[in-house]
Enzyme design. Structure first.
Site, PDB file in Angstrom:
ATOM      1  N   GLY A  37      33.667 -23.055  -2.363  1.00  0.00           N
ATOM      2  CA  GLY A  37      33.749 -21.553  -2.383  1.00  0.00           C
ATOM      3  C   GLY A  37      33.500 -20.049  -1.547  1.00  0.00           C
ATOM      4  N   GLY A 181      31.491   1.804   4.595  1.00  0.00           N
ATOM      5  CA  GLY A 181      32.095   0.731   4.346  1.00  0.00           C
ATOM      6  C   GLY A 181      32.845   0.035   2.878  1.00  0.00           C
ATOM      7  N   ARG A 282      30.541  -8.119   9.770  1.00  0.00           N
ATOM      8  CA  ARG A 282      30.382  -9.801  10.084  1.00  0.00           C
ATOM      9  C   ARG A 282      30.216  -9.951  11.202  1.00  0.00           C
ATOM     10  NH1 ARG A 282      29.061 -11.345   5.068  1.00  0.00           N
ATOM     11  NH2 ARG A 282      30.034 -13.056   5.038  1.00  0.00           N
ATOM     12  N   ALA A 332      39.054 -12.242   0.853  1.00  0.00           N
ATOM     13  CA  ALA A 332      39.128 -13.672   0.197  1.00  0.00           C
ATOM     14  C   ALA A 332      40.767 -14.225  -0.214  1.00  0.00           C
ATOM     15  CB  ALA A 332      38.611 -14.049  -1.420  1.00  0.00           C
ATOM     16  N   HIS A 456      53.173   2.390 -23.450  1.00  0.00           N
ATOM     17  CA  HIS A 456      52.103   3.159 -23.673  1.00  0.00           C
ATOM     18  C   HIS A 456      51.274   3.188 -24.925  1.00  0.00           C
ATOM     19  CE1 HIS A 456      51.196   7.924 -24.336  1.00  0.00           C
ATOM     20  NE2 HIS A 456      51.194   8.000 -25.965  1.00  0.00           N
TER      21      HIS A 456
END
Length: 477
Positions: A37, A181, A282, A332, A456
């Protein structure tokens, strides 16, 4: 004989690549040193959205009287239960991915994947054991880690990474977030809703200072965050962090990227907080993997260059996901799409990655959803474009759920009406942007969106309203 495909990294890029390679007849092995993951499931997308869901629910409870509900007693965060729920959801997802790999007869090996040479690798287990793995094709998907600042490194106590903040046992009374950010703004909203006093420091001149995010979205977000009593300092940087008896003392100075600052804006000042969250980017997880043993080239910052076929400079070796760095798209769903392309090509195909139509989903409060060109990007490219916006408050469903903050903007080409980009900020913007992605991907026009009947009352009506405005036929907007 089936091609042996080795995938190093079991995140959203790696496991998707593994499944597709197996579907195409490959003999596939996935090596993952932690849980499958990747960052997304364990330290990013999923756990942060679990926290956001609880934060939003807490806010709704506090607003119950406005919805005609009487609530007795005090509603407050229970971090022990929240973290237990987070662990439960993550574990369910992990088991699901492991089951998926098993279903496709993919071998999952736990440990550090190390390349020993062409076609040769080994897996070092946590217990020190080593197992050899041969491969014909290699897909690198090791991901990234939170970037550390040497001047005030992470300590897991007062100076936190985005990993640390996802495991907090109590909501800090106050926190200063370095970086405005995506990650910084998401956690600013979450922590503020949970009761923390939040300060955000951003070196550039706006929040979410990404080319892919329309400036109007940043403007609305900054306004709404200020309504939440979040202190925002743009064109500023953190010069120093000193630990104090009560927490930290942070020195904030002018940003080296800021222009035309007034003299008073150049003067440093102090902010006291209980904790600091550093979210400035990162770093690549490429060291110690043995990439040099196959002659694989890294760029100056340690990221792996790859073309739109996901090929590296080494034949039969592909790279996907965060290890490609900010020159690509560190999301991702981008990694999963890259994984499909890499797997197809590893098995003899000829697929390319289309980076023009990757939607962005930012889970601030309100949410931001973007795809395609911003208005500024279109103008810079010399396209004769227009940007048309409709406010959320013009939509009946927004009034019903009392989510009035926000707007939708469609950037379209004059003359043809072709949709170039869609930028939304507001409730469920990350869901609504899918229609924009479909439009940009397929070269649809504003007339085609406007001509599609939208149910709607739904928030999706904002897309048809904005499209009609782009045709100079606005009804409600």
């Amino acid at each position: 004989m089936a091609a042996k495909v080795l995938v190093i990294g079991g995140g959203p890029g790696g496991y998707v690549a593994a499944v597709r390679a197996a579907q195409l007849g490959g003999e596939v092995t996935v090596v993952e040193k932690e849980n499958v993951g990747g960052t997304c499931l364990n330290w990013g997308c999923i756990p942060s959205k679990i926290m956001k869901t609880s934060a939003e629910l807490l806010e709704k409870i506090h607003q119950a009287q406005g919805f005609g509900l009487a609530v007795t007693g005090e509603a407050k965060p229970d971090m022990e239960r929240l973290m237990a729920r987070k662990a439960s959801v993550i574990n369910t997802q992990i088991k699901g991915i492991e089951g998926l790999l098993k279903h496709h007869k993919i071998k999952l090996m736990k440990g550090e994947g190390i390349i020993d040479g062409p076609g040769k690798a080994s897996v070092r287990g946590a217990d020190g054991s080593t197992a050899a793995v041969d491969f014909d094709r290699l897909i690198l998907a090791m991901g990234s880690t939170p970037m550390n600042i040497p001047a005030f490194p992470f300590d897991g106590d007062r100076i936190l990474s985005s990993n640390h903040i996802l495991a907090i046992t109590e909501v800090p009374q106050s926190i200063l977030i370095v970086g405005g950010g995506v990650i910084g703004c998401e956690f600013a909203c979450i922590l503020s809703a949970l009761g923390a006093k939040v300060t955000v420091v951003e070196a550039l001149d706006r929040l979410l200072p990404l080319p892919s995010v329309d400036a109007d979205c940043s403007k609305v977000l900054q306004r709404e965050m200020k309504k939440r009593k979040i202190d925002i300092h743009v064109n500023r940087t953190v010069a120093a962090v000193a630990k104090t008896e009560a927490g930290v003392s942070v020195t904030i100075g002018p940003s080296p990227f800021a222009a035309d600052l007034k003299e008073k804006e150049k003067v440093p000042f102090q902010v006291e907080a209980q904790k600091v969250l550093v979210s400035i980017g990162r770093s690549p997880a490429t060291s110690g993997v043995g990439l040099e043993k196959i002659g694989l080239t890294l760029n100056a910052k340690g990221w792996i260059p790859a073309d739109d076929h996901m090929r590296t400079n080494v034949s039969g070796v592909y790279a996907i996901g965060d290890i490609l760095g900010p020159e690509k798209v560190m999301l991702a769903h981008a990694a999963s799409a890259e994984g499909l392309v890499a797997a197809e090509n590893a098995m003899g195909g000829d697929k390319t990655m289309d980076y023009r139509v990757i939607p962005g989903a930012i889970f601030t409060m309100p949410e931001v959803g973007t795809v395609g060109l911003s208005e500024a990007q279109a103008i810079e490219m010399g396209i004769d474009a227009r940007g048309d916006s409709v406010l959320y408050r013009a939509i009946g469903k927004a009034q019903v759920i009392d989510e009035l903050a926000g707007q939708a903007k469609i950037v379209s080409e004059k003359g043809t009406g072709r949709v170039l980009g869609v930028h939304l900020i507001g409730a469920h913007a990350t869901d609504l942007v899918a229609e924009g992605a479909l439009a940009v991907q397929n070269g649809l026009t504003v007339a085609q969106i406007a001509g599609t009947i939208h149910a709607h009352p739904t928030l999706a009506e904002i897309m048809s309203e904005t499209a009609m405005k782009a045709m100079d036929r606005a009804l409600h907007g």
